[in-house]
Every structure is written in C-alpha cells, then in structure tokens.
Design an enzyme around this catalytic site. Sequence first.
Site, mmCIF file in Angstrom:
data_model
loop_
_atom_site.group_PDB
_atom_site.id
_atom_site.type_symbol
_atom_site.label_atom_id
_atom_site.label_comp_id
_atom_site.label_asym_id
_atom_site.label_seq_id
_atom_site.Cartn_x
_atom_site.Cartn_y
_atom_site.Cartn_z
ATOM 1 N N ALA A 1 -8.754 -16.294 14.952
ATOM 2 C CA ALA A 1 -8.004 -17.334 15.525
ATOM 3 C C ALA A 1 -6.648 -16.984 16.161
ATOM 4 O O ALA A 1 -6.610 -17.025 17.495
ATOM 5 C CB ALA A 1 -7.920 -18.632 14.555
ATOM 6 N N GLN B 1 -18.082 -9.490 9.372
ATOM 7 C CA GLN B 1 -16.717 -9.239 9.546
ATOM 8 C C GLN B 1 -16.085 -8.756 8.164
ATOM 9 O O GLN B 1 -15.028 -7.796 8.234
ATOM 10 C CB GLN B 1 -15.722 -10.634 9.997
ATOM 11 C CG GLN B 1 -16.033 -11.105 11.088
ATOM 12 C CD GLN B 1 -17.202 -12.166 11.330
ATOM 13 O OE1 GLN B 1 -17.958 -12.277 10.377
ATOM 14 N NE2 GLN B 1 -16.753 -13.130 12.342
ATOM 15 N N ASP C 1 -9.549 -21.582 11.155
ATOM 16 C CA ASP C 1 -9.598 -21.667 12.676
ATOM 17 C C ASP C 1 -8.932 -22.921 13.121
ATOM 18 O O ASP C 1 -8.627 -22.944 14.211
ATOM 19 C CB ASP C 1 -11.085 -21.630 13.030
ATOM 20 C CG ASP C 1 -11.429 -19.964 12.764
ATOM 21 O OD1 ASP C 1 -12.028 -19.633 11.654
ATOM 22 O OD2 ASP C 1 -11.408 -19.159 13.564
HETATM 23 O O1 MRU Z 1 -15.788 -15.892 14.280
HETATM 24 P P1 MRU Z 1 -14.446 -15.082 14.100
HETATM 25 O O2 MRU Z 1 -14.659 -13.811 13.453
HETATM 26 O O3 MRU Z 1 -13.374 -15.364 15.091
HETATM 27 O O4 MRU Z 1 -13.922 -16.175 12.927
HETATM 28 C C1 MRU Z 1 -12.761 -15.878 12.193
HETATM 29 C C2 MRU Z 1 -12.388 -16.541 11.119
HETATM 30 O O5 MRU Z 1 -13.247 -17.336 10.848
HETATM 31 C C3 MRU Z 1 -11.076 -16.121 10.635
HETATM 32 O O6 MRU Z 1 -11.384 -16.281 9.056
HETATM 33 C C4 MRU Z 1 -9.960 -17.172 11.188
HETATM 34 O O7 MRU Z 1 -10.029 -17.047 12.281
HETATM 35 C C5 MRU Z 1 -8.668 -16.690 10.561
HETATM 36 S S1 MRU Z 1 -8.212 -15.107 11.253
HETATM 37 C C6 MRU Z 1 -6.533 -14.942 10.592
#
Ligand code: MRU
Length: 329
Positions: free
Chosen positions: A34, A179, A220
């Site tokens: 995010a 991830q 997010d």
């Molecule tokens: O689909 P992504 O990899 O963008 O999702 C990321 C997440 O869900 C993270 O936990 C969130 O963005 C926080 S990042 C500091």
Amino acid sequence: MIDQRRLPLREEYVTCRTYEDVAAGIREMVIRGAPAIGVAAAMGVALGVAQAAEPDLDAQFARICETLAHTRPTAVNLFWAIERMRKLYESLRGRPLGVIRARLIAEAQQIRLEDIAINKAIGRNGAALVPDGKTVLTHCNAGALATAGYGTALGVIRAAVEAGKKVDVMADETRPFLQGARLTVWELQQDRIPATLITDNMAGHFLKSGRIGCVVVGADRIAANGDVANKIGTYSVAVLAKENGVPFFVAAPISTLDLTLESGDRIPIERRPDAEVTHVFGTAVAPEGTAVENPAFDVTPNRYVTAIITERGVARAPYLESLKRMVVG
Ligand code: MRU
C-alpha cells in the site's frame, strides 16, 4: 523500480519513462504494498506533468490522475497520494508550467521521504509490543519493499531487533503471489533477522503451539470502526490468533485509514487474474478450465485486532473513537 515479480531469483529494475509506465508497474505488481504504490502514484503524477504541455493542462492532469487511480482498488494510500498531488496542483493554478512541474516533483519526493520517517515512527511505537525471545508471525510482505523503506509490520520487527530484543520471524508464504516466501524472507535475510517460512495452512498449527508471541501484519485500508483490509489470508490468521490467545497487531500509517467508510464491508476488494491461482511460475497446477476465485484481500473484523500501530501511537478498541482521535490529533 525493483521488479518484485522477479525476486528473489533475479534482482532486476524496471525504468518508468512515462506515467503510463508507472500505472502499468502498479497494475502488474512490479511494485506493490500500500505505501509503496502511494509513493509510486505520486511520482507518476509528477512524471506525467513533467511531460505534459500547455494548453489543456487541466485535462491532461485529470487523465494522469484517472489512469493512476484505475490500477488497483483496495489500498487507499494510492488515492490518498493522488489526492495530495491534486490539491497541490490546484493550489498552483495560474503559475508558470516550470514552477508547477518542479513543485510536483518536490512533493512526490517529500511523500517518499515522509513515508520512511513514518515507518520508523511506527517501528518505535510498536517495538514495545513485541515479546522478547518469541517468534513473530507475519503474513504477506509489509516491509521495505512494500513501502519507501523500513516497512510497517517488518518495521516493527526491525525496531524490536534494534532495541535489543531477541526476535525471530515466521513468514506465511502468502499464496498466490508468494509475497511472504519471495519477498519477506528475502528482506529479512538481507538484515540477518532469522526467518522461517511456512505455507499458509500451517499458521493455525504454530499459533496453537505456544511458540508465537504475536502476529504483526500491514494493512491496505482500515475503516473507521477498525476493520482491516489486508492480503487474502489475513482474516484466517487473525481468527486463529484470537482462538489461541495470541495478540494480533496491525501496523499501518495514518494514510491507510479511510474514515469515510463506516465498516470494512464497504472496502472494494480487488479480484486478480485466475492464472495466479491455476499456475505457479507459469506452470499449471490445476486442470484446464478450472473455475477460480482470486480475491487479493480480505477484511478482518475489528474484534480480532488487538491494536493498530500508527506513526502517531497505538490505537485500541473502541476504534471508532481511538482512530478518529489519532487523525484529529
Ligand atoms: O497485493 P499486495 O502485495 O500489494 O498486498 C500487500 C499487502 O496486503 C500488504 O500487507 C499491505 O499493502 C501493507 S504494506 C506495508
């Protein structure tokens, strides 16, 4: 941008030469997380205006913002950053194009620097909550890669380690995009923080074992009542944490709060392509024609959230009041 689709096997960089390149980078998850997509969107706006010409600057500005906003729907930091750039642009109406360009570039760089400082503050505020000598479970990647640097959830872990705590991390692999396996473990290895990888369906087993001192995840979008949208699978971890008496912490900047939404039910959940589920690194793992669901995020109801760690302090239930206080100051 470091190409997060290729890590950890290859450390490659993608150069964005236009705002459309930035939008594609966000959509295709070259960059993700995010706060990182917020910073990228701000840079995209600045880049777009740097290449725009008069007349009709307003129409071009609107198109740049629109294109960047139509990349990923869930992380509110994207819209927060575009809005901040829009407000600045509007305040500069009538000024020479060169001035507008320079101010927008400076603002995007400022957002990037602020994000690193914010993550360090989140880390300082959260470090005290991390039990010494225990394992911290995390889901997805909320680290330096997901932000401008240092990370939110991984920032809390980094700060706890910097404060002298003996902490090791258990990382959920985070299907389908991996991830956790690809990014979180890679990041922690760079910092020599001990990390153990598990598949997502092992989390309940370890939460019951007594080994996990707390869970820390990023977010997010957080609704006014403290419901938290985060990577798909977070909800299951939160329920299992509560069932086993393990604290469940969410680490996120104020820019992730969306107080316009009463509850998490109204948070838009991105659907990603079927191939992310049916294929792993290009190889099919399901029969052709398999019906697929692929929501990228889920919403954890506030009753499972022990505390929300922000740069301004630690909010606890009832979140309707504590989060509002946090924003108003
Ligand atoms: O689909 P992504 O990899 O963008 O999702 C990321 C997440 O869900 C993270 O936990 C969130 O963005 C926080 S990042 C500091």
